[in-house]
Design an enzyme around this catalytic site. Structure first.
Site, PDB file in Angstrom:
ATOM      1  N   THR A   1       0.810  -1.205   0.000  1.00  0.00           N
ATOM      2  CA  THR A   1       0.000   0.000   0.000  1.00  0.00           C
ATOM      3  C   THR A   1       0.850   1.264   0.000  1.00  0.00           C
ATOM      4  O   THR A   1       1.957   1.271   0.559  1.00  0.00           O
ATOM      5  CB  THR A   1      -0.895   0.012   1.259  1.00  0.00           C
ATOM      6  OG1 THR A   1      -1.456   1.310   1.421  1.00  0.00           O
ATOM      7  CG2 THR A   1      -0.109  -0.293   2.525  1.00  0.00           C
TER       8      THR A   1
ATOM      9  N   TYR B   1      -1.741   0.507  10.117  1.00  0.00           N
ATOM     10  CA  TYR B   1      -2.005  -0.206   8.862  1.00  0.00           C
ATOM     11  C   TYR B   1      -0.759  -0.185   7.970  1.00  0.00           C
ATOM     12  O   TYR B   1      -0.296  -1.221   7.498  1.00  0.00           O
ATOM     13  CB  TYR B   1      -3.196   0.428   8.138  1.00  0.00           C
ATOM     14  CG  TYR B   1      -3.369  -0.075   6.731  1.00  0.00           C
ATOM     15  CD1 TYR B   1      -3.697  -1.409   6.490  1.00  0.00           C
ATOM     16  CD2 TYR B   1      -3.177   0.770   5.639  1.00  0.00           C
ATOM     17  CE1 TYR B   1      -3.833  -1.878   5.200  1.00  0.00           C
ATOM     18  CE2 TYR B   1      -3.317   0.305   4.343  1.00  0.00           C
ATOM     19  CZ  TYR B   1      -3.640  -1.015   4.137  1.00  0.00           C
ATOM     20  OH  TYR B   1      -3.763  -1.477   2.850  1.00  0.00           O
TER      21      TYR B   1
HETATM   22  N1  UFG Z   1     -12.263  11.275   3.198  1.00  0.00           N
HETATM   23  C1  UFG Z   1     -13.239  12.187   3.516  1.00  0.00           C
HETATM   24  N2  UFG Z   1     -14.488  11.726   3.849  1.00  0.00           N
HETATM   25  C2  UFG Z   1     -14.785  10.391   3.860  1.00  0.00           C
HETATM   26  C3  UFG Z   1     -13.775   9.471   3.530  1.00  0.00           C
HETATM   27  C4  UFG Z   1     -12.523   9.950   3.213  1.00  0.00           C
HETATM   28  O1  UFG Z   1     -13.007  13.407   3.529  1.00  0.00           O
HETATM   29  O2  UFG Z   1     -15.935  10.043   4.172  1.00  0.00           O
HETATM   30  C5  UFG Z   1     -10.935  11.768   2.790  1.00  0.00           C
HETATM   31  C6  UFG Z   1      -9.792  11.324   3.663  1.00  0.00           C
HETATM   32  O3  UFG Z   1      -9.616  12.159   4.763  1.00  0.00           O
HETATM   33  C7  UFG Z   1      -8.639  11.344   2.674  1.00  0.00           C
HETATM   34  C8  UFG Z   1      -9.293  10.934   1.343  1.00  0.00           C
HETATM   35  O4  UFG Z   1     -10.665  11.228   1.508  1.00  0.00           O
HETATM   36  O5  UFG Z   1      -8.132  12.633   2.523  1.00  0.00           O
HETATM   37  C9  UFG Z   1      -9.131   9.483   1.013  1.00  0.00           C
HETATM   38  O6  UFG Z   1      -9.544   8.707   2.127  1.00  0.00           O
HETATM   39  P1  UFG Z   1      -9.862   7.143   1.990  1.00  0.00           P
HETATM   40  O7  UFG Z   1     -10.405   6.696   3.307  1.00  0.00           O
HETATM   41  O8  UFG Z   1     -10.693   6.904   0.789  1.00  0.00           O
HETATM   42  O9  UFG Z   1      -8.463   6.478   1.696  1.00  0.00           O
HETATM   43  P2  UFG Z   1      -7.058   6.637   2.460  1.00  0.00           P
HETATM   44  O10 UFG Z   1      -6.240   7.604   1.649  1.00  0.00           O
HETATM   45  O11 UFG Z   1      -7.231   6.933   3.889  1.00  0.00           O
HETATM   46  O12 UFG Z   1      -6.455   5.191   2.392  1.00  0.00           O
HETATM   47  C10 UFG Z   1      -6.482   4.476   1.203  1.00  0.00           C
HETATM   48  C11 UFG Z   1      -6.405   3.019   1.510  1.00  0.00           C
HETATM   49  C12 UFG Z   1      -5.057   2.664   1.957  1.00  0.00           C
HETATM   50  C13 UFG Z   1      -3.998   3.220   1.054  1.00  0.00           C
HETATM   51  C14 UFG Z   1      -4.154   4.678   0.870  1.00  0.00           C
HETATM   52  C15 UFG Z   1      -3.113   5.176  -0.099  1.00  0.00           C
HETATM   53  O13 UFG Z   1      -7.366   2.653   2.473  1.00  0.00           O
HETATM   54  O14 UFG Z   1      -4.961   1.276   1.963  1.00  0.00           O
HETATM   55  O15 UFG Z   1      -5.440   4.898   0.383  1.00  0.00           O
HETATM   56  O16 UFG Z   1      -3.152   6.557  -0.248  1.00  0.00           O
HETATM   57  F1  UFG Z   1      -2.785   3.006   1.567  1.00  0.00           F
END
Ligand code: UFG
Length: 328
Positions: free
Chosen positions: A118, A142
């Site tokens: 990841t 994670y």
């Molecule tokens: N976000 C929101 N509202 C939501 C969900 C997410 O504002 O309801 C924002 C988060 O704060 C972040 C972005 O959208 O800025 C992306 O969030 P995600 O939860 O969709 O994904 P993450 O970036 O936290 O994590 C994902 C995967 C990981 C991976 C990562 C790589 O879950 O496995 O992307 O960037 F490592």
């Protein structure tokens, strides 16, 4: 029929797309999955064995019964916020279970592995796009559980005939354009899934976690990759290992970032629903911006993505969620 491969987590979101593509390429597939988040109905090809990687005895039996040429290891816990509150579960399910799998590979002489890693291993990156040479500094359990798994694989490979392709996924989203596969787990936490849920529900609001990041519009930027293209990268990696390619760590992303606001705007435009959005505090463990440098995967695997388009990702996610709703 081509080689026989083991797919851990093959009933899950990404694994099931890979299993379908493996079937199309005539691989003999055995899926090993505890179905805690995946679903048997998502396994469109091969044999499904319900089992947990913590159950080493069962795992050895499976390896002993089949002659695997390679393992594709997807099974893992993957929610960043959950990992912050339940770190031990993440180290157990992700790191320890990768060790269990490697021990089986060692004893049973399986020497090719494709590992689902990841972009979370990079942490708060100073410069974007991120190349594979950027130092890894994960900022949540994670990411650390996955980085430790990478180390296990690399250290073991250094003293054995194991060859690996470690794929570092950026933000995976979308669903099979054919409409049969997508993310099954309810209560989506990932951005695109959450926005599509808000659009389809029509009443519920979604949240923007943080509007004070050092990005042009203040919200987090990510590199969203369509699950179908990510699946293809695994098929390419398998072929690469079969052709004696040497071990590699490869980013999987398009090299294009979108902010949370931009994603929400696209979901609103494509769904035609102006759902309410609440701006709230940052989530713990969220970096401001993470986008991939994808040069290496293109070069090493000759990877040819077909769905490099945010609208396609949103469209297929909406279609899949619509289908799930119509079934319930
Ligand atoms: N976000 C929101 N509202 C939501 C969900 C997410 O504002 O309801 C924002 C988060 O704060 C972040 C972005 O959208 O800025 C992306 O969030 P995600 O939860 O969709 O994904 P993450 O970036 O936290 O994590 C994902 C995967 C990981 C991976 C990562 C790589 O879950 O496995 O992307 O960037 F490592």
């Amino acid at each position: 029929m081509k080689n026989k491969v083991l797919v851990t987590g093959g009933a899950g979101y990404i694994g099931s797309h890979v299993v379908r593509q493996l079937g199309e390429m005539n691989y003999d597939v055995v899926v090993y999955d505890n179905c805690s988040t995946g679903s048997p109905t998502s396994v469109l090809h091969g044999e499904l064995i319900i089992g947990d990687l913590a159950d080493t005895e069962h795992l050895y039996q499976v390896f002993a019964k089949h002659q695997f040429s390679a393992v594709l290891h997807f099974a893992a816990s993957l929610r960043v916020p959950e990992s912050v509150v339940r770190p031990l579960d993440y180290y157990a399910n992700n790191t320890r279970n990768t060790l269990n799998l490697l021990r089986c590979c060692n004893v049973m002489g399986v020497n090719q592995i494709i590992f689902s890693s990841t972009a979370a291993v990079y942490g708060e990156v100073g410069e974007n796009p991120v190349t594979e040479l950027v130092p890894t500094q994960p900022i949540n359990p994670y990411g650390r559980s996955k980085l430790m798994s990478e180390w296990l694989i690399q250290d073991y490979a250094a003293t054995s005939s194991l060859r690996y392709v470690i794929l570092r996924y950026f933000n995976v989203a979308g669903a099979e354009p054919g409409g049969r596969l997508g993310q099954m787990s309810p209560n989506a936490t990932h951005l695109i899934a959450a926005a599509c849920d808000a659009a389809l529900d029509r009443k519920s609001a979604m949240q923007i976690f943080g509007t004070d990041f050092s990005t042009p519009d203040g919200t987090g930027i990510r590199d969203y990759i369509h699950v179908e293209d990510l699946a293809t990268a695994h098929l390419d990696a398998l072929r690469y290992l079969e052709e004696n390619g040497k071990s590699q760590i490869l980013n999987c992303g398009y090299g294009q970032g979108y902010s949370v606001r931009e994603v929400i705007e696209r979901v609103k435009a494509i769904s035609g629903v102006d759902f309410p959005v609440i701006e709230t505090d940052r989530r713990p463990g969220d970096p401001a911006c993470v986008t991939a440098c994808a040069d290496k995967i293109h070069k090493v695997l000759d990877w040819q993505p077909k769905y490099n388009d945010l609208d396609q990702i949103v469209y297929t996610t909406l279609a899949w969620k619509n289908y799930l709703q119509s079934k319930n």
